[in-house]
Design an enzyme around this catalytic site. Sequence first.
Site, PDB file in Angstrom:
ATOM      1  N   TYR A 152       0.846  -1.134   0.130  1.00 32.45           N
ATOM      2  CA  TYR A 152       0.035  -0.059  -0.012  1.00 32.45           C
ATOM      3  C   TYR A 152       0.852   1.338  -0.115  1.00 32.45           C
ATOM      4  O   TYR A 152       2.002   1.301   0.307  1.00 32.45           O
ATOM      5  CB  TYR A 152      -0.668   0.042   1.379  1.00 32.45           C
ATOM      6  CG  TYR A 152      -0.329   0.299   2.390  1.00 32.45           C
ATOM      7  CD1 TYR A 152       0.514  -0.563   3.258  1.00 32.45           C
ATOM      8  CD2 TYR A 152      -0.709   1.629   3.206  1.00 32.45           C
ATOM      9  CE1 TYR A 152       1.236  -0.097   4.321  1.00 32.45           C
ATOM     10  CE2 TYR A 152       0.292   1.922   4.262  1.00 32.45           C
ATOM     11  CZ  TYR A 152       1.008   0.980   5.075  1.00 32.45           C
ATOM     12  OH  TYR A 152       1.392   1.356   6.235  1.00 32.45           O
ATOM     13  N   LYS A 162       6.297  -1.578   2.040  1.00 29.51           N
ATOM     14  CA  LYS A 162       5.091  -1.169   2.597  1.00 29.51           C
ATOM     15  C   LYS A 162       4.154  -2.037   2.405  1.00 29.51           C
ATOM     16  O   LYS A 162       3.213  -1.906   1.780  1.00 29.51           O
ATOM     17  CB  LYS A 162       4.851   0.426   2.115  1.00 29.51           C
ATOM     18  CG  LYS A 162       4.239   1.205   3.111  1.00 29.51           C
ATOM     19  CD  LYS A 162       4.017   2.741   2.708  1.00 29.51           C
ATOM     20  CE  LYS A 162       2.949   3.522   3.384  1.00 29.51           C
ATOM     21  NZ  LYS A 162       3.381   3.644   4.735  1.00 29.51           N
ATOM     22  N   GLU A 200      11.394   3.124  14.496  1.00 22.50           N
ATOM     23  CA  GLU A 200      10.827   4.020  13.946  1.00 22.50           C
ATOM     24  C   GLU A 200       9.388   4.069  14.839  1.00 22.50           C
ATOM     25  O   GLU A 200       9.317   3.351  15.861  1.00 22.50           O
ATOM     26  CB  GLU A 200      10.491   3.967  12.591  1.00 22.50           C
ATOM     27  CG  GLU A 200      10.097   2.481  12.165  1.00 22.50           C
ATOM     28  CD  GLU A 200       9.811   2.441  10.471  1.00 22.50           C
ATOM     29  OE1 GLU A 200       9.607   3.175   9.994  1.00 22.50           O
ATOM     30  OE2 GLU A 200       9.861   1.102  10.190  1.00 22.50           O
ATOM     31  N   LEU A 260      10.860   1.758   7.494  1.00 17.74           N
ATOM     32  CA  LEU A 260      10.271   2.233   6.316  1.00 17.74           C
ATOM     33  C   LEU A 260      10.831   3.540   5.629  1.00 17.74           C
ATOM     34  O   LEU A 260      11.188   4.394   6.493  1.00 17.74           O
ATOM     35  CB  LEU A 260       8.983   2.633   6.370  1.00 17.74           C
ATOM     36  CG  LEU A 260       7.776   3.091   5.503  1.00 17.74           C
ATOM     37  CD1 LEU A 260       7.491   1.620   4.409  1.00 17.74           C
ATOM     38  CD2 LEU A 260       6.596   3.781   5.646  1.00 17.74           C
TER      39      LEU A 260
END
Lengths: 287, 287
Positions: free
Chosen positions: A31, A148, A180, A204
Amino acid sequence: MIMYLNGQFLPREQALIPVEDRGFIFGDGIYEGVRAVGTKMFEWAWHADRMENGLKGLRINFNRAQIDALEAVCERLVQDNGLTDGEAFLYLEVSRGAAPRTHFFPPATVPPTVFVSASKLVVPRKMRDEGCSAVTFPDMRWKRRDWKTVNLLGNVLARQAAAEAGAYEAILHEDGIVTEGAATNVFAVIDGVLRTHPLGERILPGITRMVLMELIAEHKLPLREEPIPFAQLDGASEIFVCGSTTDVTPVVTLDGKPVAGGKPGPMTVALRDAFEARLYQAAGTAR
Amino acid sequence: MIMYLNGQFLPREQALIPVEDRGFIFGDGIYEGVRAVGTKMFEWAWHADRMENGLKGLRINFNRAQIDALEAVCERLVQDNGLTDGEAFLYLEVSRGAAPRTHFFPPATVPPTVFVSASKLVVPRKMRDEGCSAVTFPDMRWKRRDWKTVNLLGNVLARQAAAEAGAYEAILHEDGIVTEGAATNVFAVIDGVLRTHPLGERILPGITRMVLMELIAEHKLPLREEPIPFAQLDGASEIFVCGSTTDVTPVVTLDGKPVAGGKPGPMTVALRDAFEARLYQAAGTAR
């Protein structure tokens, strides 16, 4: 609300997929979350790069030209849903399609499922100005966070834990380092130097993070692209999180304790303001 | 094919879910794979225990009574799909339901999505008799493998790699130890002693594995429920994988090299036969 699904623009009630879609059965999809300012997609090419990389990683047959064709779909959804006035959040997902359940990839004749939706985006201005609170949480995710994918339970549980603690975001850690946030990248200032986890499989590659890297260089701010030791996080003089639905948001409370003086620090403020300027400049609009 | 979806029995073409289902968006669901012999579900209570544990772990509102009510749904699907004659595989999934996308759990008014399907199960008899080949592959999964969630990309990629290498299964390893197979649990015989990874967050508590633990005790076979060091795997005198679609299947080739003599070993054969006896006895049928 009008959505896009497999070539059609449909009202939400009609946007249905087979229950055997591999997105539903295996979380087998990639996505993107793209921000629109007016009708313009912010940093589309970087989002498309990242989506292409994830789809190649999973070997889902959906190529760069097909990804790029979705930019016009996004623009139309912003229009059709009456979102041209402020900002919008575009959600794009491409799964490996619907097929009888087996782990093995289905035949190449099975088309991917392609879904895009648009909703109003409101980045909470008060939080961006005054800061947010965050909690720390173990990073439970799988090993390819650079793709992702929709295998997002680690993110869902972390963010839910944050919400239940009255916080905005969860800052994830594993093996003694900060990776993160559940839906953001994390920066901290330690010994006067900006620090953030380097790119790689463990985080990411955030688009806001990429913009910030350019702004940090432009502003000649000191940076070490190295993991933040988890034990040093609560001694940081500044912490902020960043992302497409978050911009640059100072973290002023961590696990219930104030970060530094409990106020946004100077590098955070400089980057937040520089990012905002770039965002509205890119869109050709003034706020 | 007739499927069950949210209280209805429907032909496959009509088994549709909203594209915003959290199963599709986040992989936010728990599943089970149950084997039927005739119309009887094998070890239903253990499957229900595991499903209940996963749903509690993710805090999806679907309780034990609701799970147990699905046993009759499974039986009906076996009947309605004409599968009473041999064996069937029942797939059950409960997701957190459909809601506009946000990581946070939706309000309690959003019902979970409940899906069950039945298909013919054929455990390859030749492979069960003569053994299969396996490859080794890094374990890329998230940290709660004890919950049977649909965050399955680590399994999908491993099993696909096995298929492309001409093998049946991928044996996963991380941090120097063997965890389990992509869709099975793994046992090896090292220094004359059966070894398998202990239960915990790192592996799925396989139902076939649980049956085998009873059979190992019954047959007084030597067992150490301890991780298999990855470096010792290719020196094992026997290796087998087990699971609801695999029974007990000897691994006779690993990464292209024969395991021990390239033939099923004695403990493997004893357990395979004992498991098969229990399976058909439980179903009240003879093969």
